[in-house]
Scaffold this motif. Sequence first.
Motif, PDB file in Angstrom:
ATOM      1  N   ALA A 119     -13.933   6.529   2.499  1.00 29.03           N
ATOM      2  CA  ALA A 119     -15.150   5.452   2.897  1.00 29.03           C
ATOM      3  C   ALA A 119     -15.019   5.250   4.363  1.00 29.03           C
ATOM      4  CB  ALA A 119     -14.630   4.128   2.126  1.00 29.03           C
ATOM      5  N   ARG A 120     -16.251   5.281   5.013  1.00 29.43           N
ATOM      6  CA  ARG A 120     -16.325   4.994   6.067  1.00 29.43           C
ATOM      7  C   ARG A 120     -17.142   3.998   6.724  1.00 29.43           C
ATOM      8  NH1 ARG A 120     -12.687   7.640   5.582  1.00 29.43           N
ATOM      9  NH2 ARG A 120     -11.825   9.827   6.688  1.00 29.43           N
ATOM     10  N   GLY A 136      -7.667   0.202   4.731  1.00 28.78           N
ATOM     11  CA  GLY A 136      -7.029   1.411   4.835  1.00 28.78           C
ATOM     12  C   GLY A 136      -7.050   2.113   3.536  1.00 28.78           C
ATOM     13  N   ALA A 137      -6.764   1.719   2.489  1.00 29.54           N
ATOM     14  CA  ALA A 137      -6.777   2.254   1.192  1.00 29.54           C
ATOM     15  C   ALA A 137      -8.268   2.905   1.104  1.00 29.54           C
ATOM     16  CB  ALA A 137      -6.390   1.310   0.101  1.00 29.54           C
ATOM     17  N   ILE A 181       1.747  -6.535   2.222  1.00 24.30           N
ATOM     18  CA  ILE A 181       0.472  -5.853   1.513  1.00 24.30           C
ATOM     19  C   ILE A 181       0.793  -4.601   0.707  1.00 24.30           C
ATOM     20  CG2 ILE A 181      -1.882  -5.039   1.922  1.00 24.30           C
ATOM     21  CD1 ILE A 181      -1.481  -8.163   2.644  1.00 24.30           C
ATOM     22  N   LYS A 182       0.552  -4.574  -0.526  1.00 30.49           N
ATOM     23  CA  LYS A 182       0.724  -3.241  -1.311  1.00 30.49           C
ATOM     24  C   LYS A 182      -0.242  -3.131  -2.254  1.00 30.49           C
ATOM     25  CE  LYS A 182       3.701  -3.916  -4.623  1.00 30.49           C
ATOM     26  NZ  LYS A 182       5.074  -4.321  -5.305  1.00 30.49           N
ATOM     27  N   GLY A 183      -0.229  -1.811  -2.707  1.00 33.36           N
ATOM     28  CA  GLY A 183      -1.223  -1.695  -3.926  1.00 33.36           C
ATOM     29  C   GLY A 183      -1.011  -2.260  -5.530  1.00 33.36           C
ATOM     30  N   THR A 184      -1.677  -2.312  -6.039  1.00 29.75           N
ATOM     31  CA  THR A 184      -1.589  -2.730  -7.284  1.00 29.75           C
ATOM     32  C   THR A 184      -1.267  -1.927  -8.699  1.00 29.75           C
ATOM     33  OG1 THR A 184      -4.363  -2.734  -7.940  1.00 29.75           O
ATOM     34  CG2 THR A 184      -3.438  -4.768  -6.806  1.00 29.75           C
ATOM     35  N   GLU A 185      -1.115  -0.793  -8.388  1.00 34.17           N
ATOM     36  CA  GLU A 185      -1.139   0.324  -9.268  1.00 34.17           C
ATOM     37  C   GLU A 185       0.120  -0.005 -10.297  1.00 34.17           C
ATOM     38  OE1 GLU A 185      -0.840   0.997  -6.135  1.00 34.17           O
ATOM     39  OE2 GLU A 185      -2.659   1.909  -5.724  1.00 34.17           O
TER      40      GLU A 185
END
Length: 329
Positions: A293-294, A286-287, A182-186
């Motif tokens: 965000a809560r 997590g991101a 699982i990784k960011g899309t940046e």
Amino acid sequence: MNPFAQSGRARNEASARILAATLTLLSREQRELPPPHSLWTPHLDSAQVREASMLVAEGKAQVIWADESHPARGLTLYRERLLETELLGYGSAMLQGPFLVDPEADGRQRKTRDMAAKALSAAAVKGARFLSVKTYHDPAVLRGFSDAGFRLAEVISCLEGPLGDPAAEPERSSQRSGGIRIKGTEDADPAEILDALGDLFYDGHHLHGPFLPEGFSGRLWRMVAARDLASPACSSVMAVDTRLNVPVGLAVGAVSAGRAFLTIFHVAERRRGQGLGRLLLSGLSGAMWERGARTLSVETASWNLPALSLYLNAGLRPRAPLAALHHAP
């Protein structure tokens, strides 16, 4: 300065102030409603009131009043849908609401019917041929839209719950499992992600009906995904098959004022049922937590049982469902 533009802006701002006061009043009255009204009526909070008012102040939404001489009797918002308009080749718009409090079912039905008719008249002036609405499951409200020619397209399940601190939940912070990362899309090319994932049935009521052009769903999915991936207001993660180095899932959430809303959640069809959804949701949570965000809100079609099971197991809890309707040629 153009005096007509200035006059229009002043009218928008005046409407926005009246709208904010009216929605605040209605939200107070909604909290005092007895069952079953209290179960199907979504409670407005201050953030939602501000958002609606800003849309009107900026000229992005129009207020349709049930009775202009007495605004608190009810209203709905009219918003043009630019992406859908571009793809359809004719105008598309969305209604928000209606926002009203009336203890009598006949009164709610009549006001809804009248506001829906006014919205259709506004659509005719603006050249919009397709109107959609997501509204609460009040039978009187649904009858009112039906009286005006709207058709039920779908029932939508709504869920909401707190986001947990990733540092306190080891499973959520895990980024690898069973050959999936699982990784960011940046650093990824959005077009390549979408090509690898294939078409998504865009979970939206405005896609229902034989009058929509062939391939509309796939084109809209790509446009919405590309827009959200590029938006600074959104967080996004993807699931990558490390053996083949190809994306097999995508999750995007919009974050605002401590709240997150899931906008895209898609696992490649060939990889469903393998636990990727849980990993994607954990990674995205997590991101979004890191961006402040809560709480997390999601919407999905009520027939989508795998998605509902995933969200419930993640600790989200059901809220009042929505009914999706449309009016089309």
